[in-house]
Design a protein around this motif. Structure first.
Motif, PDB file in Angstrom:
ATOM      1  N   ILE A  83     -46.740  47.265 -17.074  1.00  0.00           N
ATOM      2  CA  ILE A  83     -45.272  47.066 -17.018  1.00  0.00           C
ATOM      3  C   ILE A  83     -44.889  46.062 -15.919  1.00  0.00           C
ATOM      4  N   GLN A  84     -45.931  45.442 -15.310  1.00  0.00           N
ATOM      5  CA  GLN A  84     -45.735  44.369 -14.318  1.00  0.00           C
ATOM      6  C   GLN A  84     -44.915  44.835 -13.114  1.00  0.00           C
ATOM      7  N   VAL A  85     -45.338  45.974 -12.568  1.00  0.00           N
ATOM      8  CA  VAL A  85     -44.679  46.546 -11.386  1.00  0.00           C
ATOM      9  C   VAL A  85     -45.757  46.855 -10.352  1.00  0.00           C
ATOM     10  N   ASP A  86     -45.494  46.547  -9.096  1.00  0.00           N
ATOM     11  CA  ASP A  86     -46.431  46.890  -8.017  1.00  0.00           C
ATOM     12  C   ASP A  86     -46.473  48.415  -7.867  1.00  0.00           C
ATOM     13  N   PRO A  87     -47.662  49.013  -7.719  1.00  0.00           N
ATOM     14  CA  PRO A  87     -47.735  50.481  -7.558  1.00  0.00           C
ATOM     15  C   PRO A  87     -46.919  51.000  -6.371  1.00  0.00           C
ATOM     16  N   GLN A  88     -46.676  50.150  -5.351  1.00  0.00           N
ATOM     17  CA  GLN A  88     -45.891  50.561  -4.180  1.00  0.00           C
ATOM     18  C   GLN A  88     -44.385  50.364  -4.389  1.00  0.00           C
ATOM     19  N   ASP A  89     -43.995  49.840  -5.535  1.00  0.00           N
ATOM     20  CA  ASP A  89     -42.571  49.578  -5.812  1.00  0.00           C
ATOM     21  C   ASP A  89     -41.819  50.905  -5.907  1.00  0.00           C
ATOM     22  N   ILE A  90     -40.629  50.942  -5.315  1.00  0.00           N
ATOM     23  CA  ILE A  90     -39.829  52.173  -5.314  1.00  0.00           C
ATOM     24  C   ILE A  90     -39.459  52.633  -6.728  1.00  0.00           C
ATOM     25  N   VAL A  91     -39.513  51.717  -7.689  1.00  0.00           N
ATOM     26  CA  VAL A  91     -39.170  52.107  -9.067  1.00  0.00           C
ATOM     27  C   VAL A  91     -40.161  53.153  -9.592  1.00  0.00           C
ATOM     28  N   MET A  92     -41.390  53.175  -9.043  1.00  0.00           N
ATOM     29  CA  MET A  92     -42.362  54.204  -9.459  1.00  0.00           C
ATOM     30  C   MET A  92     -41.951  55.594  -8.957  1.00  0.00           C
ATOM     31  N   LEU A  93     -41.248  55.635  -7.827  1.00  0.00           N
ATOM     32  CA  LEU A  93     -40.686  56.907  -7.353  1.00  0.00           C
ATOM     33  C   LEU A  93     -39.570  57.361  -8.292  1.00  0.00           C
ATOM     34  N   VAL A  94     -38.718  56.418  -8.712  1.00  0.00           N
ATOM     35  CA  VAL A  94     -37.625  56.753  -9.638  1.00  0.00           C
ATOM     36  C   VAL A  94     -38.206  57.258 -10.960  1.00  0.00           C
ATOM     37  N   LEU A  95     -39.257  56.595 -11.437  1.00  0.00           N
ATOM     38  CA  LEU A  95     -39.917  57.033 -12.674  1.00  0.00           C
ATOM     39  C   LEU A  95     -40.464  58.453 -12.511  1.00  0.00           C
ATOM     40  N   SER A  96     -41.101  58.727 -11.382  1.00  0.00           N
ATOM     41  CA  SER A  96     -41.670  60.065 -11.126  1.00  0.00           C
ATOM     42  C   SER A  96     -40.569  61.121 -11.075  1.00  0.00           C
ATOM     43  N   TRP A  97     -39.402  60.733 -10.536  1.00  0.00           N
ATOM     44  CA  TRP A  97     -38.239  61.634 -10.507  1.00  0.00           C
ATOM     45  C   TRP A  97     -37.796  61.965 -11.931  1.00  0.00           C
ATOM     46  N   HIS A  98     -37.734  60.956 -12.787  1.00  0.00           N
ATOM     47  CA  HIS A  98     -37.374  61.203 -14.195  1.00  0.00           C
ATOM     48  C   HIS A  98     -38.388  62.122 -14.869  1.00  0.00           C
ATOM     49  N   MET A  99     -39.648  61.999 -14.479  1.00  0.00           N
ATOM     50  CA  MET A  99     -40.710  62.808 -15.096  1.00  0.00           C
ATOM     51  C   MET A  99     -40.809  64.195 -14.459  1.00  0.00           C
ATOM     52  N   LYS A 100     -39.993  64.408 -13.381  1.00  0.00           N
ATOM     53  CA  LYS A 100     -40.084  65.676 -12.632  1.00  0.00           C
ATOM     54  C   LYS A 100     -41.538  65.938 -12.207  1.00  0.00           C
ATOM     55  N   ALA A 101     -42.197  64.882 -11.767  1.00  0.00           N
ATOM     56  CA  ALA A 101     -43.613  64.978 -11.384  1.00  0.00           C
ATOM     57  C   ALA A 101     -43.771  65.855 -10.149  1.00  0.00           C
ATOM     58  N   GLY A 102     -44.776  66.722 -10.184  1.00  0.00           N
ATOM     59  CA  GLY A 102     -44.999  67.650  -9.075  1.00  0.00           C
ATOM     60  C   GLY A 102     -45.700  67.011  -7.895  1.00  0.00           C
ATOM     61  N   THR A 103     -46.508  65.979  -8.156  1.00  0.00           N
ATOM     62  CA  THR A 103     -47.354  65.397  -7.114  1.00  0.00           C
ATOM     63  C   THR A 103     -47.447  63.884  -7.266  1.00  0.00           C
ATOM     64  N   MET A 104     -47.510  63.198  -6.139  1.00  0.00           N
ATOM     65  CA  MET A 104     -47.685  61.751  -6.140  1.00  0.00           C
ATOM     66  C   MET A 104     -49.005  61.361  -6.810  1.00  0.00           C
ATOM     67  N   CYS A 105     -49.003  60.251  -7.504  1.00  0.00           N
ATOM     68  CA  CYS A 105     -50.214  59.670  -8.111  1.00  0.00           C
ATOM     69  C   CYS A 105     -50.825  60.518  -9.213  1.00  0.00           C
ATOM     70  N   GLU A 106     -50.027  61.377  -9.844  1.00  0.00           N
ATOM     71  CA  GLU A 106     -50.520  62.060 -11.044  1.00  0.00           C
ATOM     72  C   GLU A 106     -49.361  62.522 -11.917  1.00  0.00           C
ATOM     73  N   PHE A 107     -49.585  62.482 -13.223  1.00  0.00           N
ATOM     74  CA  PHE A 107     -48.626  63.003 -14.199  1.00  0.00           C
ATOM     75  C   PHE A 107     -49.371  63.936 -15.140  1.00  0.00           C
ATOM     76  N   SER A 108     -48.828  65.130 -15.346  1.00  0.00           N
ATOM     77  CA  SER A 108     -49.357  65.980 -16.409  1.00  0.00           C
ATOM     78  C   SER A 108     -48.885  65.402 -17.739  1.00  0.00           C
ATOM     79  N   LYS A 109     -49.499  65.854 -18.818  1.00  0.00           N
ATOM     80  CA  LYS A 109     -49.090  65.367 -20.150  1.00  0.00           C
ATOM     81  C   LYS A 109     -47.620  65.714 -20.405  1.00  0.00           C
ATOM     82  N   LYS A 110     -47.225  66.927 -20.037  1.00  0.00           N
ATOM     83  CA  LYS A 110     -45.840  67.386 -20.244  1.00  0.00           C
ATOM     84  C   LYS A 110     -44.866  66.505 -19.450  1.00  0.00           C
TER      85      LYS A 110
END
Length: 256
Positions: A83-110
Motif C-alpha cells: 500500500i506504499q506506506v512506511d511501517p513507522q507511518d502513523i496511518v498504521m496506528l489508525v489502521l490498527s485502531w480500526h481493526m481494534k488490534a490488541g497488540t502492535m505488529c500483529e493482527f488476528s484473522k478476526k
C-alpha cells in the motif's frame, strides 16, 4: 459539474480527494451533512459498504504467517510495501485502531477481516484509496483522543500494566508530531533524565489533557490541579532549567 458556488466546489473537490468517490456520491454525502466536509466523510463511511468475503480471505492469506494463523511483523511489512506506506507511518496506528488490534505488529484473522469490512476495503486499490481518509481522522479532536488512548494498550507488552518508557517516548513523538505540542521534546528529555521507568495509563491519558488545556507557556497551569505527580514534576523541571522564560519556550538546543 453542477452549478455550485466556489466554496461548495472546493468542498466537493476536497471530499473527492479524500474518499475517491464520484461527484454524484460526493454531492449526496455533502448535502446530507449540510456541506460540512468532516460530517460528510463520517456519513459516507457510516453507510453499509459491500465487501467481497472471498477477496478479504485472499488478502488475509497473502499476509498471514506461514506457521501461525495470524498476521505478524513480516506480513505487516509486506502489507506496508503493497500500500506504499512506511511501517513507522502513523496511518498504521489508525489502521490498527480500526481493526481494534490488541497488540502492535500483529493482527488476528478476526481483527484484520472485520477491520477491513468496517472500512469497506477488499482490495489493495481500495486500501490505497482509504489512506487519505484514515489520515484525515487524526484532525478530528475526538477521534485523535480515541486513537491516542487506544495506542497505550496497543503498544504495551502483553501482560504488562504499564508502557515501557522507550516505547512511550516513540509513541508520543509520533502522535504529537501530528498534534504539534511544542513541549513534547522537553517532556521526553525530562522522562529520560528524571523518571526512567515505565509509564502508567493514568499518566498517558492525562498528558493529552495537559497538552490540550495548559498553554505551552504554562500560563494555564494550576499547581493545585489534579495532575499526576509526574506532570507536576515536569513543570518544576521546565522552571528549574529556565526552559520557560517570560512566557516563551527557550529552545533547548540553544542552551547547550
Amino acid at each position: 459539474m453542477h452549478k455550485l458556488g466556489r466554496g461548495h466546489r472546493d468542498k466537493l473537490q476536497q471530499f473527492i480527494s479524500i474518499t475517491g468517490v464520484s461527484e454524484k456520491v460526493a454531492l449526496q454525502s455533502l448535502k446530507a451533512s449540510d456541506w460540512h466536509v468532516e460530517g460528510a466523510i463520517d456519513f459516507f463511511y457510516s453507510q453499509p459498504q459491500f465487501t467481497d468475503s472471498r477477496h478479504l480471505e485472499e488478502l488475509y492469506n497473502r499476509y498471514k504467517d506461514p506457521y501461525v494463523d495470524m498476521i505478524l511483523a513480516d506480513g505487516i511489512s509486506l502489507l506496508c510495501s503493497d500500500i506504499q506506506v512506511d511501517p513507522q507511518d502513523i496511518v498504521m496506528l489508525v489502521l490498527s485502531w480500526h481493526m481494534k488490534a490488541g497488540t502492535m505488529c500483529e493482527f488476528s484473522k478476526k481483527e484484520f477481516i472485520e477491520g477491513l469490512q468496517s472500512l469497506g476495503i477488499d482490495s489493495l486499490e481500495k486500501f490505497r484509496e482509504k489512506i487519505p481518509y484514515m489520515r484525515s481522522q487524526l484532525k478530528d479532536e475526538q477521534k485523535f483522543r480515541d486513537i491516542y488512548n487506544f495506542a497505550f494498550g496497543w503498544a504495551k507488552e502483553k501482560g504488562q500494566k504499564s508502557l515501557a518508557l522507550d516505547t512511550a517516548i516513540g509513541m508520543w513523538q509520533l502522535l504529537f508530531a501530528e498534534k504539534q505540542w511544542p513541549l513534547v521534546d522537553h517532556w521526553c528529555q525530562f522522562l529520560q533524565a528524571r523518571h526512567n521507568k515505565a509509564i502508567s495509563r493514568d499518566t498517558w491519558s492525562q498528558l493529552l489533557e495537559f497538552a490540550k488545556t495548559v498553554g505551552s507557556n504554562l500560563s494555564d497551569y494550576d499547581a493545585e490541579g489534579a495532575w499526576p505527580y509526574l506532570i507536576d514534576e515536569f513543570v518544576e523541571y521546565l522552571n528549574e532549567n529556565g526552559i520557560i522564560q517570560s512566557g516563551l519556550i527557550i529552545d533547548s538546543t540553544l542552551k547547550r
